[in-house]
Each structure stands twice: as C-alpha cells, then as structure tokens.
Design an enzyme around this catalytic site. Structure first.
Site, PDB file in Angstrom:
ATOM      1  CG  ASN A  10      -1.953  -1.161   1.104  1.00  0.00           C
ATOM      2  OD1 ASN A  10      -2.559  -1.406   0.070  1.00  0.00           O
ATOM      3  ND2 ASN A  10      -2.048  -1.927   2.169  1.00  0.00           N
ATOM      4  CG  ASN A  73       7.601   1.594   5.567  1.00  0.00           C
ATOM      5  OD1 ASN A  73       7.009   0.755   6.260  1.00  0.00           O
ATOM      6  ND2 ASN A  73       7.144   2.818   5.404  1.00  0.00           N
TER       7      ASN A  73
HETATM    8  C1  DQA Z   1       3.688   2.146   8.049  1.00  0.00           C
HETATM    9  C2  DQA Z   1       2.950   1.829   9.352  1.00  0.00           C
HETATM   10  C3  DQA Z   1       2.256   0.476   9.274  1.00  0.00           C
HETATM   11  O1  DQA Z   1       1.584   0.193  10.497  1.00  0.00           O
HETATM   12  C4  DQA Z   1       1.232   0.488   8.170  1.00  0.00           C
HETATM   13  O2  DQA Z   1       0.642  -0.789   8.032  1.00  0.00           O
HETATM   14  C5  DQA Z   1       1.789   0.950   6.866  1.00  0.00           C
HETATM   15  C6  DQA Z   1       2.750   2.055   6.856  1.00  0.00           C
HETATM   16  C7  DQA Z   1       4.289   3.553   8.062  1.00  0.00           C
HETATM   17  O3  DQA Z   1       5.115   3.830   7.195  1.00  0.00           O
HETATM   18  O4  DQA Z   1       3.926   4.385   8.910  1.00  0.00           O
HETATM   19  O5  DQA Z   1       1.376   0.510   5.806  1.00  0.00           O
HETATM   20  O6  DQA Z   1       4.744   1.225   7.891  1.00  0.00           O
END
Ligand code: DQA
Length: 141
Positions: A10, A73
């Site tokens: 995402n 990430n």
């Molecule tokens: C994230 C935080 C995660 O909990 C979340 O599922 C994401 C983005 C962040 O960059 O803040 O997709 O990794």
C-alpha cells in the site's frame, strides 16, 4: 556503496492513502527524495515496492553480496511477518526499519514489530525524511 530501499504493501498509494496519517506526498515524491539524497551522499540506490510478502523476502535474499545496506518499510508486514525477520537475519546486511507514521501513537497491534529485532535502528514519524535519515545512518556506519 549500494543501498536497497524496500517498501511494503500500500505504500504505492501514498498521497491518496489516509493523508491525515501518511501525508500528501506521493510514492513518486518519496522515490525522488531518496534518489536526490543518494546523489548527494554519492551512493548507489535501488528502490522497490511490493504488495506481496514473498517479493520482499526474495529481494532481501537477492541483496546478499550486492547491497551494503537496506532501508526497509515493511508496512503492514511489520506487525505480522516472521518471514521478513528471518530474511533480514539471514542476509546479515545492516538494515534500518522506517515508518512514515509514529507507531507509538497508533493502535496496539502496530506496537509489535517482528523485523525490529534484526535492524540496527528504527526511524519513525518523520515522513519521507525518515528514509533519508535511514540512508545517513547506513552511510555513517
Ligand atoms: C507504516 C505503518 C504500518 O503500520 C502500516 O501498516 C503501513 C505504513 C508507516 O510507514 O507508517 O502501511 O509502515
């Protein structure tokens, strides 16, 4: 020096995805900032994103012998993936965990990070700047 920047599910939707949490900068803005910073630091950079856990596991494995550092990430896989933890442990490449948002201020299920135990540092809550901070940490090391 070569740095691999890996982004999980995402994150390709940055900019339109919950902008109150993740900001209005797009994924292209993120990659542009990382490339600009790599140029400034004089390092090579490769940036990848996938919505599939196995892709991320594969890319970490393939980085052995080719990358000197990883900015990771894992997005939602942060909170679920033992496979990513094992991949980072197996690769033995210095890895910095990055999150755009400050997980300490979010839901209880986001307080768990499996991959953190294998990382040299965690940067969170600094938005896109967190990626360039992670690159600085890897270069200093
Ligand atoms: C994230 C935080 C995660 O909990 C979340 O599922 C994401 C983005 C962040 O960059 O803040 O997709 O990794």
């Amino acid at each position: 020096m070569k740095i691999l920047v890996l982004n999980g599910p995402n994150l390709n939707l940055l900019g339109r995805r919950e902008p109150d949490i993740y900001g209005t900068a797009t994924y292209d803005d993120l990659t542009a900032a990382v490339r600009r910073h790599a140029e400034k630091l004089g390092v090579e950079v490769e940036i990848r994103q996938s919505n599939h856990e196995g892709d991320l596991v594969d890319w970490i494995g393939e980085a052995i012998g080719t990358a000197d550092g990883i900015v990771l990430n894992p997005a939602a896989y942060t909170h679920t993936s033992v496979a990513l933890l094992d991949a980072v442990l197996a690769a033995g490449i210095p890895t910095v965990e990055v999150h755009l948002s400050d997980l300490t201020k979010r839901e209880a299920f986001r307080q768990i990070s499996f991959v953190r135990a294998a990382c040299i540092a965690t940067v969170m809550g600094h938005g896109i700047a967190g990626y360039t901070e992670a690159m600085d940490l890897l270069v200093k090391r």
